[in-house]
Design a protein around this motif. Structure first.
Motif, PDB file in Angstrom:
ATOM      1  N   ALA A   4       2.487  47.901  13.448  1.00  0.00           N
ATOM      2  CA  ALA A   4       2.386  46.577  12.841  1.00  0.00           C
ATOM      3  C   ALA A   4       0.909  46.195  12.734  1.00  0.00           C
ATOM      4  N   ASN A   5       0.651  44.917  12.484  1.00  0.00           N
ATOM      5  CA  ASN A   5      -0.692  44.502  12.098  1.00  0.00           C
ATOM      6  C   ASN A   5      -1.749  44.776  13.166  1.00  0.00           C
TER       7      ASN A   5
ATOM      8  N   ASN B  53       2.777  47.622   7.770  1.00  0.00           N
ATOM      9  CA  ASN B  53       1.495  47.255   7.185  1.00  0.00           C
ATOM     10  C   ASN B  53       1.421  47.657   5.708  1.00  0.00           C
TER      11      ASN B  53
ATOM     12  N   ILE C  58       6.583  50.814  19.865  1.00  0.00           N
ATOM     13  CA  ILE C  58       6.165  49.761  18.932  1.00  0.00           C
ATOM     14  C   ILE C  58       4.736  49.373  19.270  1.00  0.00           C
TER      15      ILE C  58
ATOM     16  N   HIS D 222       2.740  44.592  17.328  1.00  0.00           N
ATOM     17  CA  HIS D 222       3.603  43.594  16.705  1.00  0.00           C
ATOM     18  C   HIS D 222       3.730  42.371  17.609  1.00  0.00           C
ATOM     19  N   SER D 223       3.746  41.182  16.994  1.00  0.00           N
ATOM     20  CA  SER D 223       3.830  39.924  17.749  1.00  0.00           C
ATOM     21  C   SER D 223       5.261  39.503  18.040  1.00  0.00           C
TER      22      SER D 223
ATOM     23  N   ASP E  91      10.347  38.842  11.248  1.00  0.00           N
ATOM     24  CA  ASP E  91      10.656  40.273  11.190  1.00  0.00           C
ATOM     25  C   ASP E  91      11.904  40.611  12.011  1.00  0.00           C
TER      26      ASP E  91
END
Length: 285
Positions: free
Chosen positions: A24-25, A141, A259, A262-263, A268
């Motif tokens: 993720a970001n 992303n 993972i 990711h927050s 999501d």
């Protein structure tokens, strides 16, 4: 209770057990947090004749988050409809949603590093061995960092092979696919008939980002999932053959899943519901 390190968790896997990863970001921000964040994107965005109004909405909500503003506009549209607000005003709200989404696409393509050479050799030397630990690679992303890393063949090759499902520049849903852009990517687009990708044209020295910009000038946008809610994101995914195939691959995943970055945001939730359907207990790193 002490937390396990990434190395501890990797080393605890059974012999010949290959984990997969969801990026993720945080993965992109680890390269340059000044580029891959909403604050910078908002500063650079151009909302056209609606610029002042849309920026005022961001200010009112005290946020840089494009998706949060999208959700607010969506809610405003529903409320206005229920209160019989003039249709002209509702149309304006709908148009602002499209303007916001299109501005996000435009600004990402404009601020993105132009070439893979913008990533330093030592950064590739750090990232490539990390990626090579995983059997299947899923990413949320849009940027090209993962694309560049997996195609950096001169660093730690050792027979490591990835397959994004594309044959040359056309996606063919190949059986050996093990790289999945779950929310699309800058380099992926729908030409109306086929899902295609941009590839570096070395003979003409035309970068992927330049090709994206050329497509945008023709009104052709990258394949992006930038909808504001998990429900709308899921609907977008289900109505595109490439995205829905990648999403099914996440559900059909076997083996451990890591993972990274990711927050765990609610927008999501469709991704985590899909992971839950695999009966996996993911490891967060």
């Amino acid at each position: 209770m002490s937390l396990e390190t990434f190395e501890d968790k990797i080393n605890s896997l059974r012999e010949n057990e290959r984990p997969s990863i969801l990026l993720a970001n945080g993965f992109s921000q680890a390269w340059d947090h000044t580029i891959f964040n909403y604050q910078n994107l908002l500063q650079q965005a151009n909302f056209g004749i609606r610029d002042a109004t849309i920026r005022d909405i961001f200010t009112s909500f005290n946020t840089f988050d494009f998706e949060k503003v999208m959700r607010a506009l969506e809610a405003a549209e529903i409320v206005c409809d229920k209160y019989d607000v003039d249709q002209v005003k509702i149309d304006e709200i709908q148009n602002d949603q499209e303007q916001l989404k299109n501005a996000l696409i435009q600004v990402i393509s404009q601020t993105h590093p132009l070439r893979s050479s913008n990533v330093k050799v030592q950064q590739y030397e750090s990232a490539k061995p990390f990626i090579m630990k995983f059997d299947k690679i899923f990413t949320l992303n849009y940027d090209l960092l993962l694309y560049w890393i997996v195609n950096k063949f001169d660093i730690d090759p050792r027979g490591y092979h990835t397959d994004d499902g594309f044959r040359h520049t056309t996606w063919e849903n190949a059986e050996g696919q093990n790289v999945y852009f779950l929310h699309g990517g800058l380099h992926i687009y729908d030409d109306g008939t086929l899902i295609k990708k941009h590839a570096f044209k070395g003979d003409a020295d035309i970068s992927i980002v330049d090709q994206v910009r050329n497509n945008l000038n023709k009104g052709k946008f990258p394949l992006f999932v930038s909808e504001p809610t998990c429900e709308k994101k899921l609907s977008r995914i289900e109505h595109n053959p490439y995205l829905s195939s990648c999403f099914r691959a996440l559900k059909n995943l076997g083996g451990p899943l890591f993972i990274h970055g990711h927050s765990m945001a609610d927008n999501d939730q469709h991704i985590f519901n899909q992971i839950k359907n695999t009966n996996k207990t993911p490891t967060l790193i």
